[in-house]
Design a protein around this motif. Structure first.
Motif, mmCIF file in Angstrom:
data_model
loop_
_atom_site.group_PDB
_atom_site.id
_atom_site.type_symbol
_atom_site.label_atom_id
_atom_site.label_comp_id
_atom_site.label_asym_id
_atom_site.label_seq_id
_atom_site.Cartn_x
_atom_site.Cartn_y
_atom_site.Cartn_z
ATOM 1 N N ASP A 79 41.318 41.299 67.819
ATOM 2 C CA ASP A 79 41.882 40.433 66.911
ATOM 3 C C ASP A 79 41.582 40.576 65.418
ATOM 4 O OD1 ASP A 79 42.923 39.419 68.946
ATOM 5 O OD2 ASP A 79 41.608 37.686 69.298
ATOM 6 N N ASP A 80 40.467 41.098 65.356
ATOM 7 C CA ASP A 80 39.741 41.283 63.781
ATOM 8 C C ASP A 80 40.007 42.810 63.430
ATOM 9 O OD1 ASP A 80 39.167 38.724 63.940
ATOM 10 O OD2 ASP A 80 37.091 38.888 64.008
ATOM 11 N N ASP A 81 40.254 43.617 63.946
ATOM 12 C CA ASP A 81 40.693 45.167 63.795
ATOM 13 C C ASP A 81 39.264 45.670 63.592
ATOM 14 O OD1 ASP A 81 41.801 47.404 63.542
ATOM 15 O OD2 ASP A 81 42.362 46.963 61.307
ATOM 16 N N ALA A 82 37.931 45.463 64.419
ATOM 17 C CA ALA A 82 36.769 45.897 64.044
ATOM 18 C C ALA A 82 36.380 46.759 65.444
ATOM 19 C CB ALA A 82 35.996 44.777 63.599
ATOM 20 N N ASP A 83 35.693 47.756 65.134
ATOM 21 C CA ASP A 83 35.053 48.489 66.194
ATOM 22 C C ASP A 83 33.647 48.799 65.866
ATOM 23 O OD1 ASP A 83 37.624 48.645 67.395
ATOM 24 O OD2 ASP A 83 37.897 50.617 66.843
ATOM 25 N N SER A 84 32.868 48.939 67.025
ATOM 26 C CA SER A 84 31.533 49.724 66.765
ATOM 27 C C SER A 84 31.432 51.139 66.757
ATOM 28 C CB SER A 84 30.611 49.021 67.625
ATOM 29 O OG SER A 84 30.907 49.619 69.072
ATOM 30 N N VAL A 85 30.358 51.403 66.466
ATOM 31 C CA VAL A 85 30.054 53.092 66.589
ATOM 32 C C VAL A 85 30.094 53.252 68.207
ATOM 33 C CG1 VAL A 85 29.018 53.456 64.547
ATOM 34 C CG2 VAL A 85 27.617 52.675 66.530
ATOM 35 N N VAL A 86 29.775 54.495 68.864
ATOM 36 C CA VAL A 86 29.833 54.605 70.016
ATOM 37 C C VAL A 86 28.330 55.065 70.481
ATOM 38 C CG1 VAL A 86 30.235 56.163 71.999
ATOM 39 C CG2 VAL A 86 32.053 55.493 70.360
ATOM 40 N N TRP A 87 27.621 54.327 71.385
ATOM 41 C CA TRP A 87 26.346 54.535 71.662
ATOM 42 C C TRP A 87 26.209 55.181 73.335
ATOM 43 C CZ3 TRP A 87 22.262 50.260 70.305
ATOM 44 C CH2 TRP A 87 21.692 50.677 69.017
ATOM 45 N N TYR A 88 25.086 55.779 73.586
ATOM 46 C CA TYR A 88 25.135 55.807 75.016
ATOM 47 C C TYR A 88 23.758 55.895 75.636
ATOM 48 C CZ TYR A 88 21.929 60.186 74.231
ATOM 49 O OH TYR A 88 20.891 60.897 74.069
ATOM 50 N N PHE A 89 23.807 55.631 77.041
ATOM 51 C CA PHE A 89 22.643 55.250 77.784
ATOM 52 C C PHE A 89 22.434 56.272 78.973
ATOM 53 C CE2 PHE A 89 25.594 52.128 78.892
ATOM 54 C CZ PHE A 89 24.970 51.912 80.438
ATOM 55 N N ASP A 90 21.242 56.482 79.857
ATOM 56 C CA ASP A 90 21.493 57.140 81.064
ATOM 57 C C ASP A 90 20.835 55.929 82.012
ATOM 58 O OD1 ASP A 90 22.349 59.592 80.033
ATOM 59 O OD2 ASP A 90 20.043 59.955 79.412
ATOM 60 N N GLN A 91 21.740 55.774 83.021
ATOM 61 C CA GLN A 91 21.600 54.820 84.165
ATOM 62 C C GLN A 91 21.172 55.429 85.285
ATOM 63 O OE1 GLN A 91 21.089 52.345 86.577
ATOM 64 N NE2 GLN A 91 23.142 53.316 87.356
ATOM 65 N N THR A 92 19.875 55.163 85.739
ATOM 66 C CA THR A 92 19.165 55.633 86.922
ATOM 67 C C THR A 92 19.316 54.917 88.101
ATOM 68 O OG1 THR A 92 17.054 54.911 86.333
ATOM 69 C CG2 THR A 92 17.760 56.914 85.073
ATOM 70 N N ALA A 93 19.668 53.825 88.151
ATOM 71 C CA ALA A 93 19.364 52.876 89.557
ATOM 72 C C ALA A 93 20.653 53.238 90.337
ATOM 73 C CB ALA A 93 19.651 51.456 89.249
ATOM 74 N N PRO A 94 20.368 53.442 91.301
ATOM 75 C CA PRO A 94 21.566 53.770 92.633
ATOM 76 C C PRO A 94 22.532 52.540 92.744
ATOM 77 C CG PRO A 94 19.524 53.352 93.710
ATOM 78 C CD PRO A 94 19.329 53.404 92.563
ATOM 79 N N VAL A 95 23.717 52.504 92.818
ATOM 80 C CA VAL A 95 24.758 51.748 93.018
ATOM 81 C C VAL A 95 24.510 50.866 94.006
ATOM 82 C CG1 VAL A 95 27.393 51.284 93.603
ATOM 83 C CG2 VAL A 95 26.650 53.423 92.349
ATOM 84 N N THR A 96 23.857 51.009 95.096
ATOM 85 C CA THR A 96 23.332 50.070 96.081
ATOM 86 C C THR A 96 22.536 49.044 95.717
ATOM 87 O OG1 THR A 96 21.773 51.743 97.096
ATOM 88 C CG2 THR A 96 24.189 51.547 98.009
ATOM 89 N N GLN A 97 21.798 49.420 94.456
ATOM 90 C CA GLN A 97 20.712 48.372 94.162
ATOM 91 C C GLN A 97 21.118 47.300 93.641
ATOM 92 O OE1 GLN A 97 17.426 50.470 92.077
ATOM 93 N NE2 GLN A 97 16.914 48.609 90.968
ATOM 94 N N ASP A 98 20.525 46.159 93.914
ATOM 95 C CA ASP A 98 20.992 44.729 93.587
ATOM 96 C C ASP A 98 20.434 44.621 92.085
ATOM 97 O OD1 ASP A 98 21.794 42.291 92.992
ATOM 98 O OD2 ASP A 98 20.794 41.378 94.509
ATOM 99 N N CYS A 99 20.985 44.755 91.028
ATOM 100 C CA CYS A 99 20.551 44.589 89.820
ATOM 101 C C CYS A 99 21.178 43.494 89.115
ATOM 102 C CB CYS A 99 20.572 45.975 88.861
ATOM 103 S SG CYS A 99 19.779 47.278 89.522
ATOM 104 N N THR A 100 22.293 42.791 89.875
ATOM 105 C CA THR A 100 23.166 41.836 89.163
ATOM 106 C C THR A 100 22.795 40.470 89.197
ATOM 107 O OG1 THR A 100 25.057 43.036 89.971
ATOM 108 C CG2 THR A 100 25.400 40.746 89.413
#
Length: 737
Positions: A267-288
C-alpha cells in the motif's frame, strides 16, 4: 526434542557472517527532487511549464536566486479568482510521500476572500490528480505569507499520494490582495524504507518458526516474504500477508537450510533490503508458539466471568493467570482451548488487567493481556439516526461547541449549549486534567466529548486507550468519545483497519458512550466505515455548501449511520494574528443571517444534533464569535430558537424534506414534521438573494393561518398553501395547530 522457551530469545543465534557476505545498508528515508519545469523561472519564456496567468510577470529585481523570479499582483478591487494561481502538474506514484516548497516574498498582502474561497496569502499548495490529469483529492497548504516579508522558504507538510494518483499539482497561490514573488520551486519525493531487525543478518537460528521483526516510520500492513532463493520466485516463496504490526512468524515450520527474507508494504510502495539466516531445527521439532486471544470486556455484572481462548499446533500444557499483579490461577477453570475465570468477590470499579500466559510441552510460550472495565451506574447514551442522542432511551437534540477552555464552560452553559470540547486531550493532556474539565462541565449542567492523544493512537497503544476509557467513562458529564479528528490526513495518518481495531477496543470496554470520527477527505470516508457510532461532517462554508456537503457525506456513510453536522463560527476570510492577519471584527463573517441559516440548513437536511467549530480555545489563529459580540449574540439567539424546537426535533416520527426553486438560482430547503398537537415546517433560503415563495404541504390543509415562530407574526393559509417573502439567507419556521 526441546523447543524454545520464549520467542524473543532465539536460541543458538550466531552473528558470524559467511565469507564474502556483506550486510546490505539499510536507510530509513531517502529523498529525491522531482523535475519541475522552469522551477526558477529562468527560461526565455518565464512561465514555460506553468499555467497561463494574466497577473504574473517576470521580475529581474532581487530574485531569490538566478536572474529573475515571477511576480503576481492581485489588485485591491478584485473579487474573483483571476490570476491567483500558477500551476504545474508533475508525475507521481500513488502511495509515495511528497512535499512541495517554494521561496516566497510579499509586499502589502492583505487577506481577502476571492471567488468565495478563503484567503491563503502567498503560499504553495499541493493537490492530487488522477492518471488522466483530472482532479482526484485535496492535499496540503503551506503557511501563508501576509504583509511585507522578505524571501522565506514555504513548504507543505509531507503527504502521501492517494490511491489512483498520477500527478501532483503544485499551486503557487496568492489568494489575497497585494504582491507576491515566487522562486526556486521544488517537489520532493520522500521514500521511507522498512528496516529489518530480527533475526539478524547472517544469523544461525535453531527455530523453524522464528519471529521476524522490522521497523517502519508509520503503521502499515506488511507482507513478510521468505524463500530459499534470493530472487523470491513464485512457488518457492512463503508469504505471511497483511501483517498489521511489525512482527510475524510463519504459520508452518521452515525446512532446515538458508532462508532469505524481506518485507514489502504494497500500500505504501515500500520494500526492505533482503537478509538471510540459516535455520537448523528439523521440521518435526515443535518451535511454534501458542496463541492467546484477548478478551477485553465491559463488566456489566458484579461477578461477571471472563473467558480467554488460546490455541497451539500441538496442545497447551500450562496456563497461568495474573489479575492486577496477583496470581489467580487457582481460581480458574482450564479447558483444552480456553480458560474461564470467575472472581472470588465483586469486581472493583475501574480497570483490571488479566494476563494469561500459556505454554506447550516443548516450552514455547505466549502471553496476552485482557483489559476489563467495571463501570456501575453509568447512563447509556446512544446517538440516534434522528433526534440527537438518547439518554437512557430518551432523545435529546443537543448543541455543542469546539475549542472551549475550562474557564469558558460557564459562558457556554449560560448561552444554552449542551456539550463542549477542548483539544487538550487530542494531545498529551492527562486523565486527571480531563476529569477536572468534566467536573467543571458537570457543575454547569452540561457535558463534554473527550478525545485521545493522537500520537498514542498512531502507535496503537491499547493500554493508553483502556486507561483513558476506564478513568473517564464513569463521569456523568462524559457525552462521547472523540476517537479521531481527520485520521486520513498525512501528518497524523491512522490506517482504517487500525482505527477500527481501536474503536472495537473502546466499545468492548464501554458500550455506554458513542464514538465519533470525522474524515477530512470525502473520497476516503468509505475507507473508515465501522470505526464510529456517529459520523460528524465538517460543513464549513456557505449555506449552500452546508446542504451539499452534508448530503454528500450522508451518501458516503449510508442511510443507517447517525450523522451530525459541524458548522463554522469563525471567519474563513480573515486569518487571525497567529496566521499573519489583522482581522477586523466589523467585517466578521459568517454574519447573523448566515449563522442562523447554516444551523437550520443542517437541521433541514437531517442533522442529528449540531456543533459549532470553534470558540477559539484562547487562540488567535482565527477570528471567532468569541471576539465579536454582535455575532455571538446572534448565535446565542439561534441556539435559543433551536432549543425551543426540541420537542419537534426529538420526536421519533418521520420528517419530510424537499427543495423549492422559486426563482432562477434560488433554492428554499424545507423540512416538516407532524406531532399529535401541531405541525412544524422549517424553510431555509439557501442563497444570498431575496425571493417570494408559495409552498404547498398536506400539513397545511384545513388551516387558516400559520404562526411564524420567533417573528411574532402569522401568514394566511389557503387550500394547503402559504406564501411568504424570504430575505437573503432567511429562515422561517411555521407552526400550525
Amino acid at each position: 526434542m526441546g523447543g524454545k522457551v520464549v520467542k524473543t530469545l532465539v536460541l543458538f543465534v550466531l552473528l558470524a557472517c559467511r565469507a564474502g557476505a556483506q550486510e546490505p545498508v539499510q536507510v530509513p528515508t531517502e529523498t529525491r527532487d522531482l523535475p519541475v519545469i522552469n522551477a526558477g523561472f529562468e527560461a526565455a519564456n518565464p512561465l514555460q511549464g506553468w499555467s497561463a496567468n494574466p497577473r504574473a510577470v517576470a521580475d529581474p529585481e532581487a530574485p531569490h536566486s538566478g536572474r529573475q523570479s515571477v511576480r503576481v499582483t492581485i489588485p485591491p478591487e478584485q473579487t474573483d479568482m483571476t490570476g491567483v494561481y500558477l500551476t504545474q502538474q508533475v508525475p507521481v506514484l500513488e502511495g509515495q510521500l511528497y512535499q512541495a516548497e517554494a521561496w516566497i516574498k510579499t509586499k502589502g498582502v492583505v487577506a481577502k476572500e476571492l471567488g468565495e474561497r478563503f484567503s491563503t496569502g502567498g503560499t504553495v499548495i499541493l493537490e492530487w490528480l488522477d492518471k488522466k490529469g483530472e482532479w482526484l483529492a485535496a492535499g496540503a497548504y503551506a503557511d501563508g505569507s501576509y504583509g511585507d516579508t522578505d524571501w522565506r522558504r514555504v513548504a507543505t507538510g509531507t503527504i502521501r499520494a492517494p490511491k489512483g494518483a498520477g500527478f501532483a499539482q503544485i499551486f503557487l497561490a496568492l489568494r489575497a490582495t497585494g504582491t507576491a514573488w515566487f522562486d526556486d520551486v521544488k517537489l520532493t519525493e520522500v521514500r521511507r524504507h522498512v528496516i529489518l531487525r530480527q533475526p539478524p543478518f547472517g544469523a544461525t537460528v535453531a527455530d523453524n518458526t522464528p519471529r521476524f521483526q522490522w521497523e517502519y516510520a508509520e503503521r502499515a500492513d506488511a507482507n513478510l516474504e521468505l524463500s530459499p532463493d534470493p530472487n523470491f520466485p513464485r512457488g518457492k516463496t512463503v508469504t505471511v500477508a497483511r501483517v498489521p504490526h511489525s512482527e510475524a512468524s510463519p504459520r508452518r515450520p521452515l525446512a532446515p537450510g538458508r532462508w532469505y527474507w524481506r518485507v514489502r508494504l504494497a500500500d505504501d510502495d515500500a520494500d526492505s533490503v533482503v537478509w538471510y539466516f540459516d535455520q537448523t531445527a528439523p521440521v518435526t521439532q515443535d518451535c511454534t508458539e501458542p496463541t492467546v486471544t484477548p478478551a477485553h470486556a465491559y463488566l456489566a455484572q458484579p461477578r461477571q466471568p471472563v473467558t480467554v481462548k488460546f490455541a497451539d499446533n500441538v496442545r497447551v500444557t500450562r496456563v497461568t493467570l495474573t489479575l492486577d499483579g496477583r496470581d489467580v490461577t487457582a481460581g480458574a477453570r482450564v479447558g483444552r482451548t480456553s480458560v474461564r475465570y470467575v472472581p472470588e468477590r465483586d469486581w472493583e470499579p475501574g480497570l483490571h488487567r488479566l494476563v494469561v500466559e500459556v505454554a506447550d510441552a516443548a516450552g514455547n510460550q505466549a502471553a496476552c493481556t485482557s483489559f476489563l472495565n467495571r463501570m456501575p451506574g453509568v447512563m447509556r447514551k446512544e446517538w440516534l439516526r434522528q433526534g440527537g442522542i438518547a439518554h437512557a432511551g430518551k432523545p435529546r437534540f443537543l448543541l455543542g461547541m469546539y475549542g472551549v477552555r475550562k474557564e469558558d464552560i460557564a459562558e457556554m452553559a449560560a448561552a444554552g449549549y449542551d456539550f463542549v470540547h477542548a483539544y487538550n486531550w487530542d494531545g498529551p493532556g492527562s486523565n486527571e486534567s480531563a476529569l477536572e474539565y468534566l467536573d467543571e462541565a458537570h457543575r454547569h449542567g452540561i457535558q463534554a466529548f473527550i478525545g485521545f492523544d493522537r500520537a498514542r493512537l498512531r502507535a496503537w497503544d491499547e493500554a493508553f486507550v483502556a486507561e483513558r476509557v476506564a478513568a473517564l467513562g464513569r463521569h456523568p458529564a462524559l457525552l462521547a468519545w472523540y476517537l479521531f479528528d481527520e485520521p486520513d490526513l498525512g501528518h497524523q495518518y491512522v490506517p482504517p483497519d487500525q482505527l477500527r481495531a481501536l474503536y472495537r477496543l473502546i466499545k468492548a470496554l464501554d458500550p455506554n458512550h458513542p464514538v465519533i470520527v470525522t474524515v477530512a477527505q470525502s473520497h476516503l470516508v468509505k475507507e473508515y466505515h465501522h470505526s464510529y457510532d456517529v459520523y460528524w461532517s465538517m460543513d464549513y462554508g456557505t449555506t449552500a455548501h452546508v446542504a451539499t456537503n452534508y448530503d454528500r457525506h450522508r451518501a458516503l456513510i449510508g442511510p443507517r449511520v447517525p450523522q451530525m453536522s459541524i458548522v463554522h463560527c469563525y471567519d474563513q476570510k480573515q486569518p487571525g494574528p497567529n496566521r499573519g492577519g489583522n482581522p477586523d471584527p466589523a467585517k466578521f463573517e459568517p454574519g447573523p443571517a448566515m449563522l442562523r441559516a447554516n444551523a437550520f440548513m443542517a437541521i433541514a437536511h437531517g442533522s442529528s444534533g449540531l456543533c459549532w467549530w470553534w470558540w477559539g480555545q484562547g487562540s488567535d489563529a482565527f477570528l471567532t464569535v468569541a471576539k465579536v459580540p454582535t455575532a455571538w449574540a446572534a448565535l446565542k439567539e439561534t441556539v435559543r430558537q433551536i432549543k425551543e424546537l426540541r420537542p419537534v426535533l426529538e420526536a421519533q416520527r418521520p420528517a419530510r424534506q424537499w427543495v423549492e426553486k422559486p426563482a432562477e438560482g434560488v433554492e428554499i430547503h424545507l423540512w416538516e414534521r407532524k406531532l399529535p398537537d401541531r405541525a412544524v415546517i422549517i424553510a431555509v433560503n439557501r442563497d444570498p438573494k431575496p425571493c417570494d415563495l408559495t409552498l404547498r404541504s398536506s400539513l397545511l390543509r384545513g388551516r387558516a393561518r400559520a404562526t411564524v415562530l420567533f417573528e411574532e407574526r402569522t401568514v394566511p393559509v389557503r387550500d394547503g398553501r402559504l406564501s411568504d417573502h424570504f430575505a437573503p439567507l432567511d429562515v422561517h419556521v411555521y407552526e400550525v395547530r
